[in-house]
Design a protein around this motif. Structure first.
Motif, PDB file in Angstrom:
ATOM      1  N   TYR A  82       1.120  19.135  -6.156  1.00 17.77           N
ATOM      2  CA  TYR A  82       1.742  18.277  -7.085  1.00 17.77           C
ATOM      3  C   TYR A  82       2.232  18.534  -7.984  1.00 17.77           C
ATOM      4  O   TYR A  82       3.452  18.323  -7.428  1.00 17.77           O
ATOM      5  CB  TYR A  82       0.255  17.570  -8.035  1.00 17.77           C
ATOM      6  CG  TYR A  82       1.123  16.113  -8.207  1.00 17.77           C
ATOM      7  CD1 TYR A  82       2.156  15.922  -8.572  1.00 17.77           C
ATOM      8  CD2 TYR A  82      -0.071  15.179  -9.507  1.00 17.77           C
ATOM      9  CE1 TYR A  82       2.243  14.899  -9.180  1.00 17.77           C
ATOM     10  CE2 TYR A  82      -0.359  14.338  -9.618  1.00 17.77           C
ATOM     11  CZ  TYR A  82       0.941  14.357  -9.313  1.00 17.77           C
ATOM     12  OH  TYR A  82       1.410  12.485 -10.321  1.00 17.77           O
ATOM     13  N   PRO A 111       0.972   6.710  -2.766  1.00 17.08           N
ATOM     14  CA  PRO A 111       0.887   7.594  -1.132  1.00 17.08           C
ATOM     15  C   PRO A 111       0.472   6.670  -0.148  1.00 17.08           C
ATOM     16  O   PRO A 111       1.033   7.327   0.905  1.00 17.08           O
ATOM     17  CB  PRO A 111      -0.515   8.094  -1.740  1.00 17.08           C
ATOM     18  CG  PRO A 111      -0.454   8.845  -2.808  1.00 17.08           C
ATOM     19  CD  PRO A 111       0.172   7.178  -3.332  1.00 17.08           C
ATOM     20  N   PRO A 121       3.632   5.199   2.542  1.00 16.72           N
ATOM     21  CA  PRO A 121       4.616   6.178   3.354  1.00 16.72           C
ATOM     22  C   PRO A 121       6.341   5.725   2.982  1.00 16.72           C
ATOM     23  O   PRO A 121       6.099   5.190   3.418  1.00 16.72           O
ATOM     24  CB  PRO A 121       4.497   7.020   4.517  1.00 16.72           C
ATOM     25  CG  PRO A 121       2.990   5.843   5.119  1.00 16.72           C
ATOM     26  CD  PRO A 121       3.193   4.512   3.521  1.00 16.72           C
ATOM     27  N   TYR A 181       6.336   7.269   0.214  1.00 16.28           N
ATOM     28  CA  TYR A 181       6.166   7.384  -0.743  1.00 16.28           C
ATOM     29  C   TYR A 181       4.948   9.130  -0.843  1.00 16.28           C
ATOM     30  O   TYR A 181       5.600   9.891  -2.118  1.00 16.28           O
ATOM     31  CB  TYR A 181       5.176   6.770  -1.602  1.00 16.28           C
ATOM     32  CG  TYR A 181       4.883   6.719  -3.039  1.00 16.28           C
ATOM     33  CD1 TYR A 181       5.539   5.488  -4.463  1.00 16.28           C
ATOM     34  CD2 TYR A 181       3.598   7.786  -3.699  1.00 16.28           C
ATOM     35  CE1 TYR A 181       5.109   6.148  -5.182  1.00 16.28           C
ATOM     36  CE2 TYR A 181       3.344   7.265  -4.629  1.00 16.28           C
ATOM     37  CZ  TYR A 181       3.779   6.617  -5.806  1.00 16.28           C
ATOM     38  OH  TYR A 181       3.671   7.456  -6.960  1.00 16.28           O
ATOM     39  N   ASP A 182       4.334   9.560  -0.939  1.00 17.80           N
ATOM     40  CA  ASP A 182       4.047   9.997  -0.538  1.00 17.80           C
ATOM     41  C   ASP A 182       4.085  11.558  -0.433  1.00 17.80           C
ATOM     42  O   ASP A 182       3.872  12.264  -0.669  1.00 17.80           O
ATOM     43  CB  ASP A 182       2.633  10.156   0.517  1.00 17.80           C
ATOM     44  CG  ASP A 182       3.475  10.787   1.708  1.00 17.80           C
ATOM     45  OD1 ASP A 182       3.864   9.957   1.962  1.00 17.80           O
ATOM     46  OD2 ASP A 182       2.640  11.555   2.811  1.00 17.80           O
ATOM     47  N   ARG A 183       5.969  12.175   0.141  1.00 19.95           N
ATOM     48  CA  ARG A 183       6.163  12.783   0.079  1.00 19.95           C
ATOM     49  C   ARG A 183       6.816  13.630  -1.166  1.00 19.95           C
ATOM     50  O   ARG A 183       7.182  14.575  -1.752  1.00 19.95           O
ATOM     51  CB  ARG A 183       7.645  12.874   1.573  1.00 19.95           C
ATOM     52  CG  ARG A 183       6.669  12.404   2.493  1.00 19.95           C
ATOM     53  CD  ARG A 183       5.818  13.146   2.759  1.00 19.95           C
ATOM     54  NE  ARG A 183       6.535  14.316   3.277  1.00 19.95           N
ATOM     55  CZ  ARG A 183       6.092  14.932   4.090  1.00 19.95           C
ATOM     56  NH1 ARG A 183       6.361  14.448   5.593  1.00 19.95           N
ATOM     57  NH2 ARG A 183       6.562  16.460   4.709  1.00 19.95           N
ATOM     58  N   PRO A 224       1.906  12.821  -5.100  1.00 20.77           N
ATOM     59  CA  PRO A 224       1.025  12.626  -4.251  1.00 20.77           C
ATOM     60  C   PRO A 224      -0.499  11.481  -4.871  1.00 20.77           C
ATOM     61  O   PRO A 224      -1.148  10.685  -4.771  1.00 20.77           O
ATOM     62  CB  PRO A 224      -0.432  13.727  -4.517  1.00 20.77           C
ATOM     63  CG  PRO A 224       0.715  14.481  -5.363  1.00 20.77           C
ATOM     64  CD  PRO A 224       2.072  13.862  -5.826  1.00 20.77           C
ATOM     65  N   PRO A 281      -0.415   7.800  -6.683  1.00 21.65           N
ATOM     66  CA  PRO A 281       0.012   6.718  -6.980  1.00 21.65           C
ATOM     67  C   PRO A 281       0.659   5.436  -8.191  1.00 21.65           C
ATOM     68  O   PRO A 281       0.510   6.007  -9.444  1.00 21.65           O
ATOM     69  CB  PRO A 281      -1.505   5.299  -6.528  1.00 21.65           C
ATOM     70  CG  PRO A 281      -2.115   6.203  -7.089  1.00 21.65           C
ATOM     71  CD  PRO A 281      -1.823   7.502  -6.702  1.00 21.65           C
TER      72      PRO A 281
END
Lengths: 370, 370, 370, 370
Positions: B13, C302, C305, C307-309, C312, C314
């Protein structure tokens, strides 16, 4: 249709609010028991007469004791400053009247206990003006909690903030004197305790810190006078169910006008509410697709009784005064022997006891079991 | 343009977040000192190589000690789990590298003190990853406070809530073990302390209560295992200036994802902020016509530097990762001898000390002077 | 890892935004195709050199044509004022480069068609900078619509408002001249059309009214000069599916900084979004207990998607510049033959055609079939 | 204290709302002219008798014409379905009664004109139930506009959305029949026109598009029956002052319960309001430090009269029904010859004329001068 005769003492903020509610309740709720506005009392006789006409009371008086002997008066609304509550409530109960008294019960715990004793002896019903518990959204929260919709309650946070004492330039007033009580804690903080009670969230331990934002205020002559009450109080709490939380009270909170912010965190979800947006309720449930989860903002509507008695359309907003009308409708239910959501002197003394425990924990700077 | 060689330990992270920031800072801020991404380390050598390519590091290694001897590495980013911070930071400092370490400093106070000692001996600069203080809106708050725009600070309330530990069905993990620290207090609560520090609101006394929402969690075999950390911590605080407040930390708060809610009440106004809407700031000033008073919601824009370095148009939103870019730009300023807004080990140990005081006050259930 | 050489023309608002995105995309997304920043062009040669160093371009030039002949440049980012788009894009395509051009395509429809023709002849790929469609929340809306979660789309309302032209005291600038186009309609209104396209909501008929809030502005000498563009445009639309809606554009809307407010009403629910709170999505579904219905405010995380990239966790917020990184990652996918969410010149000309139809309907004051 | 005798026809949604308001007004406002609740009429005689008791009317009847001859009745509240308004209003006026009629005036323009003619002949006063204009926040907006606080009004946007017709599974009802009028336009859209009128924003030209989200609905037997009314209407408007705007009406807007969203953009600022949060007003002023600019959210309070007549504390919320009490207090002012904020038949016919123009512009698909 049976009638119940109402006497009202006081014509200020809450006096007017009671008068409007007694006047409106039959129109809004219908019901078998109809209030009859019999007598209005306030120290100024002329004012009493004028307001009686406006509010629709048949008679008026400059001496509240006049209504004790009046056989047409069955219930007495007491809306005077707190220091008058004990004498009036006890006299009313002894005269065989039901008593509907504004919160808190009394400036001192001893007096509150006297009030309770009088109530027990009288066999009459008592009611306290904890109107915020009457909001349909608050009932909705209770329904959600009872149904386990957010699981076990793990933590509750309550903030009650207004700014009527926020201006350091405002003069020393009765609210800054010790005779008025502790300050934010009993002046309005008792409302938050009534909410926890209404939600069936009982406290087990408390630790309170009270603070004075301003040590002195100028009196009418411009001289500095020590402030004796605490405009801020913050309380750590442990709940009887093992959960925990906080109550934060501040009547010097610039910008906050009628905030009672509630957050309840449970094992399956959470609930967020703010009295400044009293027609909204935010509910989070930890279920289903994470991509779809979030707080749902529910607007008050007919699906949240008794909103439907006021307006058939959802999202059209109840107001603060409507809460008092609901409170009075609950009183009428209680007087007819029906189950009602109200706080009487028995429950009220629990709140007063909490105030005492909190004040004591402030003094001792440690946890107190309640 | 001078260059500074960067080594980075960790690819999770915060590892990725550091990498992106080191990579972006020159493009966003320009500036004379240009970071050169020299070496990336993570235990898994293959992963290190792959991520080095993605992140733009010239070299990679499975052994972080490789970068200690590398003369091209001038500063080392440490983003590994907390337990590795002390060893790595001390080694880096002893090798003559500047250290940029994620918060908190260490799982134990003794180790944190060792880190500080090493920093002092080394003569090298140290930086901690308290990125929330870098939000332009947070700087704006500091400006408002310093200018006395809301008068004396009377009360501050901070809530930091997420829900990554909220699910009771989640398995026991390292975060539930005592080796990871106290729980919410040091795991993420230290961020709130960094914010108070950045706002120059120093604590004088604390009283903390920590709680476990779930006493046990199932391990991988389905057996109940005691939870040793506290997912909730609530702290009463007294400020050095005479004000008071609360810090409420909950990593089991269903529905909250990245909430850091700040309320500052002053004698002339108040400020309200929520990290979940990190581009907004609400300011109330008690002045002028009461009919016009209310909270003003200010959208982040070029008037709030260094927002302008990212986007010339207002109201277009910075993101969480941008805060890290600002943090790195501050580090570059510091390395060039300019004044910077950062928390180094000297300030970091103050935060760690606060954590210790809070934990102690929880244990003793009483106020602790810090 | 394959490489793709990038040339960038322009170093202003969008120039910097492209540069940052090209620089960040590999770190954020990984992926096989790695962008190599080959050459930066802007008219001022010194500025080009300075920015090239900041942005990480290997070479720089004061003459954008230099990159046409450079075999290391495979794709050219065009971020200059609209009037230069046609010449640059056509030259780039003719030189065998892919083209990534900021919106809108061109000041005139004829030029836009020339650009499309050049693209078709070249066999190269083209991409337009409609970055708002890249917000993960926007993709979520598309997913909800495609899955029929709110039923048939009955009505859509789009408002795009900023206030950079709101001050009547601001001088006459190029934006007030007819050479820049129609005004709000093409200057930024095309973004709203790209959103409808991305949501697969096709228009069938339009009726547009354009307005000038200020008829004149002072020039540099203080003389009144007629404003030739329309800072406001309002469009009634009929959708191909039988639904209807509005597009409201205002670049003189005091207080609005980056608002793109979307409301979609369907037969089973509705969706509400505002770009000023780009990490939130509000969804109403007409199902279940009416007492529990309301808009659910979903925070980007996350589960949405890509966003997760970036992050990690929310609820931690993407920023405006992150949308450009997503856009560039889509371009890389497209260049590798994968399916991508982008608007190319073929789709772009549809948007330009809509602009023409709207302008014509304004002129004729009647509905135009598109 | 003088008395005015009130007759009320109807006991439904608005019937109850009128009854509550007539009953409450003296308590809330005091004042010299006291309403006396004389007679309640509804077709069902028993219901009339029961409601008369609840609402506090002295007499009741199943035949509304009974009140025409009653000398104690001075004003008649008409709250029946629209189709009955003309006959009742004209009869009342001819009988020498003042008329207080719910909006809109009549299903047809011809009938509305007959009502106006009867009013002119009678010399009696007329009032229409456009209660939303009575919100203290709406008066505050008018004050701001009149004082030029946001400069010249350049654009106004009004949206009125509810979802009582949103469910395609709901049966065909009277609201789907042409006899009820055009649909959203006159059913509730007239409220938006009353607001523009109250804000002194006069329309010069309109272009309206009406739509049917559902072409048919099932009747009680399950057979498809064509829907004849338009649940959606969207109107482009040009203001008399040169500004422009839109009115968007949708009674099939899932999720919206009582939304009347108003945006007014001026040359110096803007105003945003939403009836679903009827106690809040958002004002942006383009002045001072850009870093401090934003929308200020003002909570209704005593500084916004006549809020003070209901509650002395700010931020405590008025409700929808309170607006009717204000409306009735304005009627009492008017009856005593004082200036009042109301819409009478003269103004009402202007609104009805606007409805006609809008419907005509829909039919002709072009702009209509009003």
């Amino acid at each position: 249709m049976e009638k119940i005769g109402v006497g009202l003492i006081g014509t200020g903020y809450m006096g007017k609010c009671h008068a409007l509610a007694w006047n409106a309740v039959q129109g809004v709720f219908g019901g078998k028991l109809k209030p009859e506005l019999v007598m209005l009392a306030t120290a100024n006789e002329e004012l009493a007469a004028a307001r009686a006409k406006d509010f629709g009371f048949a008679k008026s008086t400059g001496n509240w004791r006049d209504m004790l002997a009046d056989p047409d008066v069955h219930i007495i609304s007491i809306t005077t400053p707190n220091e008058f509550h004990p004498e009036m409530a006890i006299a009313a109960l002894q005269a065989g009247k039901h008593v509907y008294c504004e919160k808190p019960m009394a400036p001192s715990f001893a007096e509150a206990k006297n009030m309770l004793e009088a109530a027990r002896k009288s066999g009459k019903q008592t009611f306290l003006g904890y109107n915020y518990i009457q909001n349909p959204m608050m009932r909705r929260i209770r329904t959600l909690l009872d149904a386990g919709e957010i699981g076990d309650v793990l933590q509750v946070r309550l903030e009650m903030d207004e700014d009527f004492m926020a201006n350091p330039a405002d003069e020393w007033s009765i609210r800054s004197g010790a005779a008025s009580g502790f300050g934010a804690l009993d002046d309005f903080g008792v409302h938050t305790m009534s909410l926890l009670m209404a939600l069936n969230l009982r406290m087990a331990k408390v630790l309170c810190q009270m603070s004075k934002p301003y040590e002195t205020r100028k009196d009418a002559n411009g001289n500095k006078k020590p402030v004796e009450t605490y405009d801020m109080a913050t309380v750590l709490i442990e709940l009887a169910n093992g959960g925990n939380g906080t109550i934060q009270l501040n009547r010097s909170a610039w910008g906050r006008k009628g905030r009672i912010a509630l957050q309840v965190f449970g094992s399956k979800g959470s609930i967020v509410y703010d009295q400044e947006r009293m027609n909204e309720l935010n509910v989070y449930k930890a279920e289903g697709d994470p991509a779809a989860q979030g707080y749902t903002t529910i607007l008050a509507g007919p699906a949240h009784p008794p909103y439907d008695r006021f307006i058939p359309a959802p999202g059209h907003s109840l107001g603060f005064n409507d809460l008092k009308v609901i409170e009075v409708s609950e009183i009428l239910k209680s007087l007819q022997g029906e189950e009602a959501s109200l706080i009487d002197f028995e429950e009220g003394i629990v709140i007063e006891g909490l105030v005492q425990s909190m004040a004591k924990s402030h003094e001792k700077a440690c946890w107190i079991t309640v």
